[in-house]
Scaffold this active site. Structure first.
Site, mmCIF file in Angstrom:
data_model
loop_
_atom_site.group_PDB
_atom_site.id
_atom_site.type_symbol
_atom_site.label_atom_id
_atom_site.label_comp_id
_atom_site.label_asym_id
_atom_site.label_seq_id
_atom_site.Cartn_x
_atom_site.Cartn_y
_atom_site.Cartn_z
ATOM 1 C CB CYS A 133 -10.710 3.475 -5.573
ATOM 2 S SG CYS A 133 -9.066 3.111 -4.939
ATOM 3 C CG HIS A 141 -11.163 7.821 -3.457
ATOM 4 N ND1 HIS A 141 -12.015 6.805 -3.096
ATOM 5 C CD2 HIS A 141 -9.920 7.274 -3.516
ATOM 6 C CE1 HIS A 141 -11.314 5.677 -2.952
ATOM 7 N NE2 HIS A 141 -10.047 5.938 -3.201
ATOM 8 C CD GLU A 178 -15.194 8.326 -2.619
ATOM 9 O OE1 GLU A 178 -15.058 8.715 -3.798
ATOM 10 O OE2 GLU A 178 -14.510 7.409 -2.117
#
Lengths: 743, 224
Positions: free
Chosen positions: B89, B195, B197
């Site tokens: 990002c 994302h 994560e």
């Protein structure tokens, strides 16, 4: 300059208040001092017209770790050595004239209330009210507010996990923007908003001070009129990047143990933080205003005292540890300055370049000290008679109920809010479980434990308008019900009380009865009111908004395994309605928006029934007997069933009840009802557990088709398309102009 | 291998990245402050991660200021020496601004921030559900660069629908050729808007992100 009654009135103090100030000081205040009183005795800071009634609410007990009103936000024990800190606050007036900054700084302000106590915010919610969505003004306000909330929250980096939005013409000139923040702190590591230790330095940290937001507190304490736009400088300007740094720096500095007390500078800026911290610590302060970091030169003393520039904190630090503290703020590239010291005389002495500009007893400025507390008169509103005249048999049951349902599912207050919440980061922080698996309340993991919080905001103000006492009980009950539907146990409440002008006796009647209803319901659910905010003067020349006592509630899941979701799981599961279905179309979206009835009583509700329902539902969930749980709210049973079907594109086949008018059965909003689904082999366990609680088997989950009394009502995807796109279609005009820009 | 996560002022996915790598995937993770420069503890086998967020408030242009931070000078050297660098990002934006990756990330075509789950696919037609959250994620490069990226196999992920079909409707930001993530020619610098994560914990009900991170850094076939 001569200070007279007229000066006081221009600063929105009354003649009586001016006399009281002179009496308390034993002299006529100078202009700076009068400005300080104007901010501190504003409705916004002093709660002068509400505190008497707020004190009747259950404000201690349960898992509360501090009494309501003692700190910047509520604090409750959640075990594992952790506490949850939470609060809701309004930013209605600024948002009415500058929706983007108004909403953005509302979000910033509420997060600051949480981290000033030493907690890290982990979830944000917002409760919004606008006028009719087909109005250009509403579209402008909606776009600005949503953009503002997203801009601030996304950058600050706390997930927006939930909220609510209603559209009703009463909010046309007075939108409501209520923002809530929830944080986690280690018990024992909280910081108090107090000034103690004679000679301890007073430090200013965060953004430099400018002229923005001067008089914001007193601006928020007046009606919105056409002239309000001239108050534009009273609106603050936010910088989420500064606030993110301020958060990290404050949490880091708390770990040093050098901080005696800390308070954010929100409403009424420096004067409010110095006064409240001093009054709480029974101390005074000597402040040298020229040491305050500023954005522009030659700010006057009163401007420095009242500026509501954002992203600022006031701290009292242990003497001798200034350098240690300064180092941390330097690391984060934030302005920091020692601006004064704690004194023992209870006086706030503000100097500018050596000249004493104001000398005020801290105690006399604050709520709980010298700030006035009024008893206001109230009288039963005349419109209530109109409400009681409503006769449901004057409304014939429409022939084509599918067509009615199609309209209901696309009402802006009911349709999917996707257009809005997709602009909010709902997953930053990696603790919000509800984006992937939605529940009635948002379920947020408490990292490092197996626990989770369930959080929600609720208030159907149409019900409160129809019956302020019962309607507010319903708001509390719905919040608790949403938490129970999600597998949580309700812990506590923060409230945001949005009303019209308190000097209007009918408005005050609504306020008093709302508080009474809230108190009774909160006592029943053992959810004390930990704090909140009062916003009066949500009024314009056409009248007040609906009384809107928004309830923010926090609940606890002892184990995340107990989480319950709202969506149907599998075709063939049996659908039950818990609670009493009744012949009631009162105050429903159906009656108001489709039948055009403005005045009807609140829907049926009984607090004892509600309590029993929630007890039984909690038992069913903890015993793993139900597959889904979703409460019946706006739009009634049909909307609830659709919402449960959308996620996995499952449908339902249901039978209505011959004894109840069909429109009431499908679209009525009688309270205390929850739709659950049960696997065929769990039906016995279900019946054994449910015992005397009223319940009905209403149908089964299907692979997609919707059948009402064996009549085919299209497939779930047909409804989903309408539900998902309704708001976008309203805003189509704005969308197409945005698309032009991108080309 | 070790991971180092750079913390810029305004980073807000740094802790999430730490949790994903250290807690969910049991990796060795160190946080790196943007004002520092020392990467001597990291070898070519290790990976420096630039997390999501709003570094320096996204002022001027996303990633434009972070590029000049002291730590980024070391990260650029590290990457040029063959060390692995991964930007997610805002991290992806910083890598493009630093010219460690080709292209640029423009304001989303619909002019709005967008946060939701989307689907991405790699060149072996695996489909992953991964969250996105950005206002400036529209990947842009000139046609020649795009052709080169495709020819060199530098396009890591494309936006697609649930079934892996690469369509306009499944493109959440108007990215050219649905590009969600790319790598450099030497295949040691990786960037993506989604994302991963945010999709590594069972508690959140989605662990597709683990496979993304494993495929990028822990699987043989991509280390060619």
């Amino acid at each position: 300059m001569e200070i007279t009654k007229k000066t006081a009135e221009e600063l929105r103090l009354t003649a009586e208040e001016f006399e009281l100030i002179k009496q308390k000081l034993g002299r006529t205040p100078n202009f700076n001092e009068l400005c300080a009183f104007s901010g501190m005795w504003s409705e916004h800071c002093s709660y002068k017209n509400s505190i008497k009634w707020l004190k009747t609410l259950p404000r201690e007990g349960g898992r509360m770790l501090v009494k309501a009103g003692e700190e910047n936000a509520g604090l409750m024990d959640i075990g594992n050595g952790l506490g949850v800190v939470f609060k809701i606050e309004s930013h209605n007036h600024p948002s009415a004239i500058e929706p983007f900054q108004g909403a953005a700084t509302g979000v910033g302000g509420i997060h600051r209330d949480i981290f000033t106590m030493g907690a890290r915010p982990i979830a944000a919610l917002n409760s919004l009210r606008f006028g009719n969505l087909d109005e250009d003004k509403t579209q402008h306000l909606l776009a600005g507010v949503v953009h503002g909330i997203g801009h601030y929250g996304n950058c600050f980096g706390v997930a927006t996990v939930g909220g609510e939005i209603y559209f009703d013409e009463c909010y046309h000139s007075n939108p409501l923007v209520n923002a809530m923040s929830v944080g986690i702190v280690k018990v024992g590591e909280t910081v108090s908003a107090t000034a103690k230790g004679i000679g301890n330095p007073v430090m200013y940290v965060g953004s430099a001070t400018g002229k923005d937001g001067i008089g914001g507190a007193s601006f928020a304490s007046a009606n919105i009129t056409e002239e309000s736009v001239q108050d534009l400088p009273a609106v603050q300007v936010g910088d989420p990047f500064q606030e993110k740094k301020l958060l990290e720096a404050c949490l880091e500095v708390i770990q040093t143990g050098a901080i005696v007390g800390m308070q954010d500078m929100g409403a009424a800026g420096i004067i409010c933080s110095t006064a409240e911290m001093s009054a709480k610590g029974e101390a005074g302060m000597h402040i040298d205003l020229e040491k305050v970091p500023t954005r522009q030169k030659n700010l006057k003393a009163w401007e420095l005292l009242l500026s509501e520039s954002q992203e600022r904190m006031l701290m009292v630090v242990e003497k001798g540890r200034e350098e240690e503290v300064k180092k941390i703020f330097d690391k984060w590239d934030l302005p920091v300055a020692v601006i004064g010291k704690v004194t023992d005389d209870g006086l706030l002495n503000f100097y500018l370049n050596g000249e004493l500009e104001a000398s005020l007893p801290a105690y006399e400025l604050v709520l709980g000290g010298g700030a006035p507390q009024y008893e206001r008169e109230f009288s039963k509103p005349e419109y209530l008679a109109e409400i009681n005249k409503f006769n449901p048999s004057s409304i014939p049951v429409p022939e084509d109920l599918k067509e009615v349902a199609e309209k209901i599912i696309q009402l802006p207050s009911i349709a999917s809010k996707k257009w809005i919440f997709h602009q909010y980061d709902s997953m930053v922080g990696t603790n919000n479980t509800s984006t992937n698996a939605p529940s009635d309340a948002a379920v947020v993991l408490i990292k490092g434990t197996s626990k989770a919080l369930a959080v929600t905001t609720d208030c159907n103000s149409r019900y409160v308008f129809a019956d302020p006492y019962k309607g507010t009980m319903m708001a509390v009950s719905e919040a608790a019900r949403n938490i129970v539907c999600s597998g949580g146990q309700p812990l506590g409440v923060t409230n945001c009380l949005n009303f019209g002008n308190p000097y209007n006796t009918e408005v005050y009647y609504q306020f008093v009865n709302a508080i009474k209803g809230m108190g009774e319901a909160c006592t029943k659910f053992n959810t004390p009111v930990t704090g909140g905010n009062v916003s009066f003067y949500n009024q314009n020349p056409d009248g007040p908004v609906f009384p809107t006592p928004t309830i923010g509630m926090v609940g606890l899941l002892e184990n995340i395994e107990n989480k319950m979701t709202l969506d149907f799981k599998e075709s063939g599961d049996v659908i039950y309605l818990l609670g009493q279905s009744n012949d009631d179309i009162n105050s429903s979206q159906y009656l108001n928006k489709l039948q055009g009835v403005k005045f009807s009583p609140a829907p049926s509700f009984d607090l004892e029934e509600e309590f029993l329902l929630q007890q039984k539902l909690a038992e069913l969930i903890s015993k793993k007997i139900v597959e889904s749980a979703h409460d019946v709210s706006e739009g009634g049973l049909f909307v609830t069933l659709c919402e449960s079907g959308f996620n996995r594109e499952l449908g339902f086949a249901i039978e209505t009840k011959a004894t109840i008018r069909k429109d009431a059965y499908l679209f009525g909003e009688g309270q205390s009802r929850v739709v659950v689904t049960v696997k065929a082999d769990s039906i016995e366990a279900f019946e054994n557990t449910i015992e005397e609680l009223p319940h009905e088997r209403i149908g089964i989950v299907t692979g997609g088709e919707i059948l009402v009394d064996e009549e085919f009502w299209e497939n779930i995807d047909w409804w989903k398309e309408k539900y998902d796109n309704a708001i976008k279609n309203y805003l189509a005009k704005e969308e197409s102009s945005a698309a032009l820009v991108s080309i | 291998m070790k991971f180092g996560v750079v913390v810029f002022p305004g980073s807000n996915c740094d802790r999430d990245m730490y949790d994903a790598l250290a807690c969910d995937m049991q990796q060795d993770v160190t946080m790196l402050w943007h004002k520092e420069k020392d990467l001597s503890k990291f070898s070519k086998e290790d990976c420096i991660v630039l997390p999501g967020g709003f570094s320096y408030g996204d002022y001027l242009r996303c990633g434009a200021i972070a590029r000049f931070s002291p730590m980024m000078q070391s990260v650029i050297d590290f990457a040029n020496d063959g060390g692995k660098v991964f930007g997610v990002c805002n991290g992806f934006q910083i890598l493009c601004e630093s010219h460690l990756l080709p292209g640029a990330l423009l304001r989303n075509a619909h002019q709005q921030f967008v946060s939701k789950n989307i689907f991405i696919t790699d060149d072996t037609n695996n489909v992953f559900k991964i969250p996105i959250a950005h206002g400036e994620g529209r990947f842009f490069a000139d046609e020649n660069t795009l052709d080169e990226l495709a020819a060199n196999g530098q396009i890591l992920y494309k936006y697609c629908d649930e079934k892996g079909r690469i369509t306009d409707a499944s493109n959440p930001n108007g990215a050219m050729r649905n590009i969600a993530g790319v790598c450099n020619v030497n295949r040691n610098v990786f960037g993506m808007m989604p994302h991963p994560e945010r999709a590594t914990s069972k508690g959140l009900g989605n662990i597709d992100g683990r496979i993304i991170i494993q495929n990028l850094f822990m699987a043989e076939q991509l280390m060619k």
